[in-house]
Design an enzyme around this catalytic site. Structure first.
Site, mmCIF file in Angstrom:
data_model
loop_
_atom_site.group_PDB
_atom_site.id
_atom_site.type_symbol
_atom_site.label_atom_id
_atom_site.label_comp_id
_atom_site.label_asym_id
_atom_site.label_seq_id
_atom_site.Cartn_x
_atom_site.Cartn_y
_atom_site.Cartn_z
ATOM 1 N N CYS A 110 1.028 -1.185 -0.077
ATOM 2 C CA CYS A 110 0.125 -0.565 -0.282
ATOM 3 C C CYS A 110 0.922 1.080 0.362
ATOM 4 C CB CYS A 110 -0.976 -0.334 1.134
ATOM 5 S SG CYS A 110 -2.189 0.998 1.237
ATOM 6 N N HIS A 111 0.858 1.695 1.185
ATOM 7 C CA HIS A 111 1.570 2.968 0.700
ATOM 8 C C HIS A 111 2.633 2.847 1.712
ATOM 9 C CE1 HIS A 111 -2.648 5.322 1.316
ATOM 10 N NE2 HIS A 111 -2.158 6.317 0.045
#
Length: 176
Positions: A110-111
């Site tokens: 994800c991030h």
């Protein structure tokens, strides 16, 4: 079953996407390995279900008190605030850089690749992430692609919680 290995999970104090911590943690545990929760500070960390506070988890050790040699792999869960905070912590960034440089598996979802960018370890590598990071990753010298899971050398990256089955499967394969 393979020999039990210690797997580092590195997170900030808050903003961790809960399932991106708990699902790989469960998979690692089920495979007979020992997950260890690291953070810049000891105490508890706060996970989130997107933007809603969820469970708290106890930190096993501060990242400044451990060595890459202690672990077989590193997992970097996402959430927006989590990697944004980690990338401002010198010890966390140094640990990530040393881990990638060691050649041992590093799995980021994800991030989480924001921390990889700060550690300057994505240049020349093919990675994926949450779509909003693609410009940051390209600017850091990475080739960004929109795929469920991407493995480039010892880097394993995925885009989002829906990718967790492929992400955890790839992580476990890298441990064998």
């Amino acid at each position: 079953m393979a020999d039990s290995k210690k797997i580092a999970f590195l997170v900030a104090a808050e903003g961790i996407e809960r399932v991106e911590l708990t699902e790989p943690w469960k998979a690692v545990t089920k495979a007979g390995h020992q997950p260890v929760l690291l953070s810049p500070e000891t105490g508890e960390v706060q996970t989130f279900d997107h933007l809603t506070a969820s469970e708290k988890f106890p930190v096993n050790q501060a990242v400044g008190d451990v060595s890459v040699e202690d672990f077989a792999a590193l997992v970097l869960p996402g959430g927006v605030a989590n990697p944004d905070a980690l990338r401002t912590d010198e010890k966390a960034v140094g640990f990530v850089k040393s881990f990638v440089d060691s050649g041992k598996p590093v799995a980021a979802i994800c991030h989480a690749p924001w921390t990889l960018i700060e550690a300057d370890v994505v240049r020349g590598r093919t990675v994926t992430s949450w779509p909003s990071l693609q410009t940051d990753l390209r600017n850091a010298g990475a080739e960004w692609t929109d795929e469920t899971v991407v493995t480039d050398g010892n880097l394993i990256t995925s885009r989002k919680p829906d990718d967790l089955p492929a992400f955890t499967k790839t992580l476990l394969e890298a441990l064998n």
